[in-house]
Each structure stands twice: as structure tokens, then as C-alpha cells.
Design a protein around this motif. Structure first.
Motif, PDB file in Angstrom:
ATOM      1  N   THR A 268       0.967  -1.297  -0.029  1.00  0.00           N
ATOM      2  CA  THR A 268       0.041   0.068   0.000  1.00  0.00           C
ATOM      3  C   THR A 268       0.876   1.263   0.077  1.00  0.00           C
ATOM      4  OG1 THR A 268      -1.815  -1.107   1.084  1.00  0.00           O
ATOM      5  CG2 THR A 268      -1.765   1.359   1.373  1.00  0.00           C
TER       6      THR A 268
ATOM      7  N   LEU B 177       0.667   5.142   0.969  1.00  0.00           N
ATOM      8  CA  LEU B 177       0.263   6.108   1.640  1.00  0.00           C
ATOM      9  C   LEU B 177       0.637   7.674   1.266  1.00  0.00           C
ATOM     10  CD1 LEU B 177      -1.793   6.674   4.144  1.00  0.00           C
ATOM     11  CD2 LEU B 177       0.479   6.731   5.800  1.00  0.00           C
TER      12      LEU B 177
ATOM     13  N   ASN C  26      -3.810  13.608  -0.016  1.00  0.00           N
ATOM     14  CA  ASN C  26      -4.855  13.359  -0.894  1.00  0.00           C
ATOM     15  C   ASN C  26      -4.891  14.682  -1.945  1.00  0.00           C
ATOM     16  OD1 ASN C  26      -5.768  15.373   0.976  1.00  0.00           O
ATOM     17  ND2 ASN C  26      -7.617  15.115   1.275  1.00  0.00           N
TER      18      ASN C  26
ATOM     19  N   THR D 120      -5.031   5.342  -8.288  1.00  0.00           N
ATOM     20  CA  THR D 120      -6.674   4.687  -8.309  1.00  0.00           C
ATOM     21  C   THR D 120      -6.804   3.753  -9.648  1.00  0.00           C
ATOM     22  OG1 THR D 120      -7.324   6.711  -9.701  1.00  0.00           O
ATOM     23  CG2 THR D 120      -7.370   6.989  -7.051  1.00  0.00           C
TER      24      THR D 120
ATOM     25  N   HIS E 227      -2.200  -1.198  -3.695  1.00  0.00           N
ATOM     26  CA  HIS E 227      -3.080  -0.266  -3.223  1.00  0.00           C
ATOM     27  C   HIS E 227      -2.743   1.234  -2.951  1.00  0.00           C
ATOM     28  CE1 HIS E 227      -5.246  -4.048  -3.616  1.00  0.00           C
ATOM     29  NE2 HIS E 227      -4.251  -4.469  -2.627  1.00  0.00           N
ATOM     30  N   HIS E 228      -3.722   2.210  -2.585  1.00  0.00           N
ATOM     31  CA  HIS E 228      -3.326   3.349  -1.928  1.00  0.00           C
ATOM     32  C   HIS E 228      -4.180   3.652  -0.897  1.00  0.00           C
ATOM     33  CE1 HIS E 228      -6.784   4.276  -4.556  1.00  0.00           C
ATOM     34  NE2 HIS E 228      -6.901   5.638  -3.615  1.00  0.00           N
ATOM     35  N   ARG E 229      -3.851   4.598  -0.084  1.00  0.00           N
ATOM     36  CA  ARG E 229      -4.515   5.187   1.189  1.00  0.00           C
ATOM     37  C   ARG E 229      -4.368   6.726   1.071  1.00  0.00           C
ATOM     38  NH1 ARG E 229      -3.231   1.790   5.656  1.00  0.00           N
ATOM     39  NH2 ARG E 229      -4.598   0.145   4.506  1.00  0.00           N
ATOM     40  N   TYR E 230      -5.228   7.477   0.944  1.00  0.00           N
ATOM     41  CA  TYR E 230      -5.077   8.986   1.402  1.00  0.00           C
ATOM     42  C   TYR E 230      -5.269   9.323   2.849  1.00  0.00           C
ATOM     43  CZ  TYR E 230      -5.205   9.674  -4.034  1.00  0.00           C
ATOM     44  OH  TYR E 230      -4.944   9.656  -5.116  1.00  0.00           O
ATOM     45  N   VAL E 231      -4.516  10.390   2.977  1.00  0.00           N
ATOM     46  CA  VAL E 231      -4.578  11.260   4.332  1.00  0.00           C
ATOM     47  C   VAL E 231      -4.662  12.641   3.754  1.00  0.00           C
ATOM     48  CG1 VAL E 231      -3.392   9.522   5.691  1.00  0.00           C
ATOM     49  CG2 VAL E 231      -2.303  11.395   4.705  1.00  0.00           C
TER      50      VAL E 231
ATOM     51  N   ALA F 265      -3.202   5.948  10.013  1.00  0.00           N
ATOM     52  CA  ALA F 265      -3.172   5.349   8.478  1.00  0.00           C
ATOM     53  C   ALA F 265      -2.231   4.356   8.341  1.00  0.00           C
ATOM     54  CB  ALA F 265      -3.389   6.724   7.651  1.00  0.00           C
TER      55      ALA F 265
ATOM     56  N   ASP G 128      -0.508   0.638   8.499  1.00  0.00           N
ATOM     57  CA  ASP G 128      -0.556  -0.697   8.830  1.00  0.00           C
ATOM     58  C   ASP G 128       0.593  -1.380   8.330  1.00  0.00           C
ATOM     59  OD1 ASP G 128      -1.348  -1.204   6.303  1.00  0.00           O
ATOM     60  OD2 ASP G 128      -3.413  -1.462   6.692  1.00  0.00           O
TER      61      ASP G 128
ATOM     62  N   VAL H 234       1.446  -0.920   4.415  1.00  0.00           N
ATOM     63  CA  VAL H 234       2.083   0.232   4.057  1.00  0.00           C
ATOM     64  C   VAL H 234       3.734   0.350   3.936  1.00  0.00           C
ATOM     65  CG1 VAL H 234       2.454   2.833   4.284  1.00  0.00           C
ATOM     66  CG2 VAL H 234       0.151   1.715   4.887  1.00  0.00           C
TER      67      VAL H 234
END
Length: 387
Positions: A98, A100, A103, A114, A123-127, A139, A141, A144
Motif C-alpha cells: 500500500t 500512503l 490526498n 487509483t 493499493h493506496h490510502r489517502y490522508v 493510517a 498498517d 504500507v
């Protein structure tokens, strides 16, 4: 030597012609004295040019100069800024990992995260760009493996605390990548705050004249070696001609950025309280929400000014249509000042909700402040704001 001097004086070895300005090496391949030398080079026992998809003297010179300016161990040049970003992601991440990210990022980077990386199981995760230290921590885990951010962000000019995020990345042993395009290495050096890799679109201020495409990744030798190995096979090669131009342009980057930034600061001061403008952002202004962070990690406020026009989309269109001198184009970092409307161009692929989450309002105007006389830039903007 000061790093600016070192970058100007760094050149590849002079040829027998004893040239002062380095020549162009417009060749796809390189020759060897004998079979043993050729074998040793291909076996990585001897360092030498092999093929311009891998390495070329013009690219090598550019890479050495960029590493000096960013204060990193190494650098690698590719065909564009997006090639630099994509190669970094794909070279260092695998299925299940992932990213991080803040955004507020460039629209094409958002598309890579995306739409395309999920095809590789990444995968991605935004803050939020305004996330606190605890929110960044929350955010993270075990999946990341990389933190990616821009500061200042595109196009909102938000500032993220590099020192804070760098400490978090180091604590969790996460690769920390910073897109430093908007600041350039003359205004900000993310490696001072723990960044492992720094990415640039050479197309912008490094070239500085809107001529060529190029991208550079700067960082540790270990990570740059991985990006190089990936790019050697996938082929996002920088042309020798573009590398030559970008290398020569670096020799004037310092003086150009001083003029860009002083023009931008003057423009921001003059426009901040204009009655047609809801709000204006420039990192060097005390009114900027992250002014203190900006002044801690940036030499000055950079070359971009953004403001939100009262009247939304229609006001934005009218403003652009009334400009007489400023160019209307999607590029930035040129000698000539440029105006753009991010919501309908660079960030058009984002949904309305996604744009509003990062303050890309319907009336947002981005000005890439050029090298013209500051009064002429201001005069054109002021007349375009008139009824």
C-alpha cells in the motif's frame, strides 16, 4: 564548493576536441576495444556506457548535477516527471503493498494510484494534507511500504511538514518519497527531513523554458539502483538531447528561481485583498495556513500563486479569456507567466467531491509566475479582473 558552484562546474569528461560546452551524444549504443572489455561491462564488473536506454553521457551529467543540488547519493533521469513517479512505484512495490499518500496530488499521479496500480495489486490510502501526526500514524498498517507526498501541493499550494512525516516513515521503516517539483532543489531539500527519494518533473523549472520533457529521481544509491534496474527493462528513457538541455538549464536555475519567487511574492502581496478574490494562497504570506511550516523548510515561497475567484467557474472563464499577456496552457515553470484553471484541466478527472476535498474550487486560478517584469504581470491580471 557551494552546491550551486559544484552543479555548474560538474561536467562529463572532456573529449579530445577540448570543448567548453559539453557535446551531444546522439548515439543509441557504445563501442568497446575488445571482447573482454565488452564482457566485463555487460557483467557489471566495469562501469561504462552500454546503450542509451540504460545510460548516456548526457543523462549521466544531468543526474550528477541533480544529486549535488538535492544533496543525495545518486539520481536517475527518465523521460518525464510521470515516468519518474511510475517507475519509482513499480520498481519498489509489489502485490499487496500500500502507498500512503497525501490526498492533494497531481491529477495524473492520482490516476496512476487509483486506476493502474490496482491492476498490479498495489493499493493506496489517502490522508488529508492537513493531517496531524496522529492521523498519519493511524493510517499506517503492515501493508504500507511507501509514503508519497507533494509539498507544496498541486495546485492548492498546501504545505506538509516534511520533518514530521520523515520521522514517522523512519519509525515504521517505510520508504519516504517526496515530489519536490514545485519547490525545486534550490528552495527545498527533502532529504534533510528524511526523504529517501525525491522526484522532479524536469519539464517545469529545471528546463525553465517550456522546451522539453524529462524526469529525475534522486535518493540513496540502494533505491536508485532499483529504479534504474526497472527502467533499464521497461524503457522510459530520456533522450540525450533533452538531457543535454536540462543539464545546461540547471546552470541558471538558481538565478531564475530567485526572480520567479520575488515576482510571485510581489504578485501575491498586491492581489491578496483584491475585491474579486475570495482568498489567495502563497506560502511566504503570513495568511497562508501553513506559513510557519513553509518558512521552516523552504528558502522562499516559490513561483506559484493560487487564488479563488468570486463567481466560480464563469468568473474563472471570464478571467482567462480577458488575459492579454499571460499564456493559457497546462504547463508551468516557464520564463513566461501562465494562467490555468485546474478544475477543468489538470484535475478534471477527479470528481467534484474529490476536488473539493483538496480545495480545488470551481473558481480556482493557478498562476505560474514567469520572468517578465513584475509590473507587467500584475497589470495583465488586474485588467482581467475588471468588470
Amino acid at each position: 564548493m557551494h552546491k550551486i558552484t559544484a552543479a555548474i562546474r560538474t561536467q562529463i569528461e572532456q573529449t579530445q576536441e577540448r570543448e567548453h560546452s559539453n557535446p551531444l551524444f546522439l548515439t543509441s549504443s557504445f563501442c568497446y576495444d575488445d571482447a573482454e572489455q565488452m564482457r566485463a561491462v555487460f557483467a557489471d564488473e566495469v562501469e561504462a556506457n552500454i546503450y542509451s536506454r540504460f545510460v548516456n553521457p548526457n543523462s549521466t551529467e544531468l543526474e550528477e548535477k541533480m544529486a549535488i543540488l538535492e544533496g543525495t547519493e545518486a539520481a536517475f533521469a527518465v523521460a518525464s516527471g510521470m515516468a519518474a513517479i511510475s517507475s519509482t512505484f513499480l520498481a519498489l512495490l509489489k502485490q499487496g503493498d500500500t502507498i500512503l499518500a497525501c490526498n492533494s496530488i497531481f491529477g495524473s499521479t492520482h490516476t496512476v494510484l487509483t486506476k493502474y496500480l490496482p491492476k498490479f495489486g498495489i493499493h493506496h490510502r489517502y490522508v488529508s494534507v492537513t493531517a496531524t501526526e496522529q492521523e498519519w500514524e493511524n493510517a499506517i498498517d503492515d501493508s504500507v511500504k511507501m509514503i508519497f507526498l507533494e509539498t507544496p501541493t498541486n495546485p492548492g499550494l498546501d504545505i506538509i511538514d516534511l520533518e514530521m512525516v520523515g520521522k514517522i516513515a523512519k519509525k515504521h521503516n517505510i520508504i519516504f518519497v517526496v515530489d519536490n517539483c514545485f519547490a525545486t532543489p534550490l528552495i527545498q531539500q527533502p532529504q534533510q527531513y528524511g526523504a529517501d527519494l525525491i522526484i522532479h518533473s524536469g519539464t517545469k523549472w529545471i528546463d525553465g523554458q517550456g522546451r522539453v520533457l524529462g524526469g529525475i529521481v534522486c535518493g540513496t544509491k540502494v533505491l536508485i539502483k532499483e529504479v534504474y534496474a526497472f527502467s533499464r527493462s521497461f524503457g522510459p528513457s530520456l533522450s540525450p538531447f533533452n538531457a543535454w538541455l536540462l543539464s545546461k538549464s540547471l546552470e541558471t536555475l538558481d538565478v531564475r528561481m530567485e526572480r520567479h519567487a520575488s515576482n510571485a511574492f510581489y504578485l501575491a502581496q498586491q492581489l491578496e485583498h483584491h475585491p474579486k478574490i475570495k482568498w489567495l494562497k502563497y506560502p511566504q504570506l503570513p495568511s497562508h495556513p501553513q506559513h510557519e511550516i513553509a518558512m521552516k523548510q523552504m528558502k522562499n515561497g516559490g513561483a506559484l500563486v493560487v487564488f479563488n475567484l468570486k463567481g466560480g467557474v464563469e468568473a474563472g472563464r471570464n478571467f482567462l479569456n480577458k488575459l492579454k499577456m499571460l499564456s493559457l496552457t497546462a504547463n508551468l515553470g516557464d520564463t513566461r507567466s501562465i494562467a490555468s484553471h485546474p478544475a477543468s484541466t489538470t484535475h478534471a478527472k477527479l470528481t467534484d467531491e474529490e476536488r473539493m476535498m483538496v480545495n480545488i474550487t470551481p473558481g480556482l486560478i493557478r498562476i505560474s509566475v514567469g520572468l517578465e517584469h513584475r509590473d507587467d504581470i500584475l497589470a495583465d491580471i488586474l485588467q482581467a479582473l475588471e468588470d
